[in-house]
Motif scaffolding. Structure first.
Motif, PDB file in Angstrom:
ATOM      1  N   TRP A  55       8.081  11.102   2.590  1.00 55.20           N
ATOM      2  CA  TRP A  55       7.687   9.802   2.808  1.00 55.20           C
ATOM      3  C   TRP A  55       7.943   9.621   4.455  1.00 55.20           C
ATOM      4  N   TYR A  56       7.253   8.842   4.846  1.00 60.05           N
ATOM      5  CA  TYR A  56       7.356   8.364   6.631  1.00 60.05           C
ATOM      6  C   TYR A  56       7.664   6.912   6.642  1.00 60.05           C
ATOM      7  N   GLY A  57       8.448   6.539   7.558  1.00 60.18           N
ATOM      8  CA  GLY A  57       8.593   5.432   7.991  1.00 60.18           C
ATOM      9  C   GLY A  57       8.452   4.994   9.678  1.00 60.18           C
ATOM     10  N   LEU A  58       8.927   4.261  10.264  1.00 59.86           N
ATOM     11  CA  LEU A  58       9.042   3.889  11.435  1.00 59.86           C
ATOM     12  C   LEU A  58      10.431   4.827  12.024  1.00 59.86           C
ATOM     13  N   ASP A  59      10.329   5.413  13.308  1.00 56.73           N
ATOM     14  CA  ASP A  59      11.290   6.317  13.750  1.00 56.73           C
ATOM     15  C   ASP A  59      12.763   5.519  13.932  1.00 56.73           C
ATOM     16  N   GLU A  60      13.522   6.104  14.533  1.00 60.61           N
ATOM     17  CA  GLU A  60      15.034   5.542  14.713  1.00 60.61           C
ATOM     18  C   GLU A  60      15.175   4.794  15.629  1.00 60.61           C
ATOM     19  N   ALA A  61      13.818   4.550  16.550  1.00 64.50           N
ATOM     20  CA  ALA A  61      13.823   3.402  17.647  1.00 64.50           C
ATOM     21  C   ALA A  61      13.714   2.058  17.079  1.00 64.50           C
ATOM     22  N   PHE A  62      13.256   2.019  15.768  1.00 63.02           N
ATOM     23  CA  PHE A  62      13.280   0.875  14.946  1.00 63.02           C
ATOM     24  C   PHE A  62      14.744   0.586  14.461  1.00 63.02           C
ATOM     25  N   THR A  63      15.429  -0.537  14.570  1.00 65.20           N
ATOM     26  CA  THR A  63      16.683  -0.557  13.965  1.00 65.20           C
ATOM     27  C   THR A  63      16.983  -1.746  13.252  1.00 65.20           C
ATOM     28  N   GLY A  64      15.478  -2.535  12.819  1.00 63.50           N
ATOM     29  CA  GLY A  64      15.603  -3.681  11.770  1.00 63.50           C
ATOM     30  C   GLY A  64      15.787  -3.250  10.529  1.00 63.50           C
ATOM     31  N   PRO A  65      15.482  -4.469   9.648  1.00 62.71           N
ATOM     32  CA  PRO A  65      15.474  -4.016   8.128  1.00 62.71           C
ATOM     33  C   PRO A  65      14.667  -2.996   7.581  1.00 62.71           C
ATOM     34  N   ARG A  66      14.764  -2.192   6.678  1.00 59.14           N
ATOM     35  CA  ARG A  66      13.789  -1.478   6.129  1.00 59.14           C
ATOM     36  C   ARG A  66      13.777  -1.780   4.541  1.00 59.14           C
ATOM     37  N   TRP A  67      12.508  -1.730   4.036  1.00 61.66           N
ATOM     38  CA  TRP A  67      12.741  -2.047   2.504  1.00 61.66           C
ATOM     39  C   TRP A  67      11.574  -1.380   1.689  1.00 61.66           C
ATOM     40  N   LEU A  68      11.906  -0.960   0.551  1.00 63.89           N
ATOM     41  CA  LEU A  68      10.856  -0.387  -0.280  1.00 63.89           C
ATOM     42  C   LEU A  68       9.864  -1.654  -0.704  1.00 63.89           C
ATOM     43  N   MET A  69       8.481  -0.861  -0.950  1.00 61.04           N
ATOM     44  CA  MET A  69       7.548  -1.615  -1.465  1.00 61.04           C
ATOM     45  C   MET A  69       7.082  -1.090  -2.812  1.00 61.04           C
ATOM     46  N   GLU A 101      -1.301  10.361 -13.388  1.00 58.50           N
ATOM     47  CA  GLU A 101      -0.200   9.605 -13.098  1.00 58.50           C
ATOM     48  C   GLU A 101       0.850  10.263 -12.148  1.00 58.50           C
ATOM     49  N   ALA A 102       0.238  11.068 -11.415  1.00 54.09           N
ATOM     50  CA  ALA A 102       1.158  11.714 -10.125  1.00 54.09           C
ATOM     51  C   ALA A 102       1.021  10.797  -8.996  1.00 54.09           C
ATOM     52  N   VAL A 103       2.387  10.492  -8.547  1.00 48.76           N
ATOM     53  CA  VAL A 103       2.358   9.770  -7.014  1.00 48.76           C
ATOM     54  C   VAL A 103       1.452  10.169  -6.144  1.00 48.76           C
ATOM     55  N   GLU A 104       0.698   9.394  -5.640  1.00 44.90           N
ATOM     56  CA  GLU A 104      -0.385   9.643  -4.509  1.00 44.90           C
ATOM     57  C   GLU A 104      -0.058   8.811  -3.166  1.00 44.90           C
ATOM     58  N   HIS A 105       0.727   7.704  -3.378  1.00 42.21           N
ATOM     59  CA  HIS A 105       0.883   7.154  -2.139  1.00 42.21           C
ATOM     60  C   HIS A 105       1.950   6.050  -2.393  1.00 42.21           C
ATOM     61  N   GLY A 106       2.368   5.342  -1.516  1.00 39.82           N
ATOM     62  CA  GLY A 106       3.402   4.389  -1.251  1.00 39.82           C
ATOM     63  C   GLY A 106       3.565   3.771  -0.057  1.00 39.82           C
ATOM     64  N   SER A 107       4.580   2.781   0.259  1.00 41.42           N
ATOM     65  CA  SER A 107       4.774   2.255   1.445  1.00 41.42           C
ATOM     66  C   SER A 107       6.114   1.908   1.485  1.00 41.42           C
ATOM     67  N   ILE A 108       6.670   1.675   2.917  1.00 42.31           N
ATOM     68  CA  ILE A 108       7.801   1.310   3.308  1.00 42.31           C
ATOM     69  C   ILE A 108       7.727   0.169   4.176  1.00 42.31           C
ATOM     70  N   GLY A 109       8.354  -1.006   4.187  1.00 36.11           N
ATOM     71  CA  GLY A 109       8.328  -2.024   4.994  1.00 36.11           C
ATOM     72  C   GLY A 109       9.393  -2.364   6.159  1.00 36.11           C
ATOM     73  N   LYS A 128       7.494 -11.335  11.411  1.00 39.17           N
ATOM     74  CA  LYS A 128       7.365 -10.081  12.031  1.00 39.17           C
ATOM     75  C   LYS A 128       7.298  -8.757  11.484  1.00 39.17           C
ATOM     76  N   PHE A 129       6.553  -8.011  11.052  1.00 37.96           N
ATOM     77  CA  PHE A 129       6.639  -6.886  10.118  1.00 37.96           C
ATOM     78  C   PHE A 129       5.693  -5.746  10.361  1.00 37.96           C
ATOM     79  N   ALA A 130       5.976  -4.572   9.925  1.00 41.73           N
ATOM     80  CA  ALA A 130       5.140  -3.463   9.907  1.00 41.73           C
ATOM     81  C   ALA A 130       5.396  -2.515   8.727  1.00 41.73           C
ATOM     82  N   VAL A 131       4.271  -1.961   8.068  1.00 39.88           N
ATOM     83  CA  VAL A 131       4.362  -1.404   6.659  1.00 39.88           C
ATOM     84  C   VAL A 131       3.633  -0.116   6.978  1.00 39.88           C
ATOM     85  N   VAL A 132       4.627   1.131   6.771  1.00 36.33           N
ATOM     86  CA  VAL A 132       3.783   2.428   6.726  1.00 36.33           C
ATOM     87  C   VAL A 132       3.604   3.019   5.414  1.00 36.33           C
ATOM     88  N   VAL A 133       2.341   3.410   5.373  1.00 40.97           N
ATOM     89  CA  VAL A 133       1.666   3.655   3.994  1.00 40.97           C
ATOM     90  C   VAL A 133       1.734   5.271   4.165  1.00 40.97           C
TER      91      VAL A 133
END
Length: 223
Positions: free
Chosen positions: A37-51, A59-67, A89-94
C-alpha cells in the motif's frame, strides 16, 4: 475495471447522514492484499485514515485508498475560509494492483487487466464522491453523478489527450511521471511504481505539486 464488494470511493452519505468515522473502519481488507500500500511520504505530518478496499470478481483485493488531511464529506458548496479556498483540505492515495488479464479463481471466466487508466478512473470517481455543485437540486445529484462518472472513465481512457498534463513527483524517493488534471472540484493524478502497483490520487485544498508518495511499511498501524 469491474470490482465487487466495497468500492475505493466511499458512497456519498444520504442527506442528513454522516460518513462512517475512520475509527470504525477496518484494516482487515488491507491486510489481505498481496501487494504493498502507498500513502503520502513522511513530509506529510497531518492525519491519515483508512477508507475502503475494492475486490475483483474472485474476491481478491485489487485496490484501496488511504486518506490524508481533513476527512471530506459530501459538500454542495465550498465552505469558504478565504476567497476561493475550500475549508476541507485533503488528498487521497489510491493503490491498484498491476494485474494482467487472468482467469478467475473458479476458472469460469477472465478478470480484466488493471493499468494506469484504472488508477486514473478510480481517483476521478473518488473525487466525484465528495463533490456536489452548489447550484444543483438534490433530486438531480444521481443523474449528475452518473454523467460525471462516465466522463471520468472517458478521461481515464485517454491519458495522452489534451485534458492531461505531465507532473513528476517522487515515489519512494525516485522522480516518477504522473498524468495530472485539474477541474473546478479538485485534482486527479495517476502513474505507476516500481513495486508492481499503479497509483492514483485526488484531492482538494492541498496542492498536488508538492506531494510525494511512499510505501506504507505497516498498514496495521492504521487500525
Amino acid at each position: 475495471m469491474e470490482t465487487t464488494s466495497q468500492a475505493v470511493a466511499q458512497a456519498p452519505a444520504a442527506e442528513g447522514q454522516e460518513q462512517l468515522p475512520s475509527a470504525r473502519r477496518t484494516v482487515d481488507g488491507y491486510l489481505l492484499a498481496p501487494f504493498p500500500w502507498y500513502g503520502l511520504d513522511e513530509a506529510f505530518t497531518g492525519p491519515r485514515w483508512l477508507m475502503q478496499v475494492g475486490t475483483a470478481a474472485d474476491e481478491a483485493v485489487e485496490h484501496g485508498s488511504i486518506g490524508h488531511g481533513d476527512e471530506p464529506s459530501v459538500k454542495n458548496e465550498y465552505a469558504v475560509g478565504t476567497a476561493g479556498e475550500p475549508k476541507e483540505k485533503f488528498a487521497v492515495v489510491v493503490t491498484v494492483a498491476a494485474n494482467p488479464v487472468r482467469r478467475s479463481a473458479d476458472g469460469t471466466g477472465l478478470l480484466e487487466a488493471t493499468s494506469v487508466s484504472s488508477a486514473a478512473w478510480l481517483a476521478g470517481v473518488g473525487l466525484l464522491s465528495f463533490t456536489w455543485p452548489g447550484q444543483m437540486d438534490h433530486s438531480l445529484r444521481d443523474d449528475w453523478l452518473e454523467q460525471q462518472t462516465e466522463t471520468a472513465w472517458a478521461l481515464a481512457d485517454d491519458l495522452a489527450g489534451p485534458d492531461w498534463s505531465t507532473l513528476s513527483l517522487p515515489v519512494d524517493g525516485v522522480p516518477t511521471p504522473f498524468h495530472y488534471r485539474e477541474s473546478e472540484f479538485g485534482w486527479v493524478l495517476a502513474g505507476s511504481t516500481q513495486q508492481g502497483v499503479h497509483l492514483g490520487a485526488y484531492g482538494r485544498g492541498m496542492s498536488a505539486y508538492g506531494l510525494g508518495f511512499a510505501m506504507i511499511k505497516d498498514i496495521s498501524t492504521y487500525a
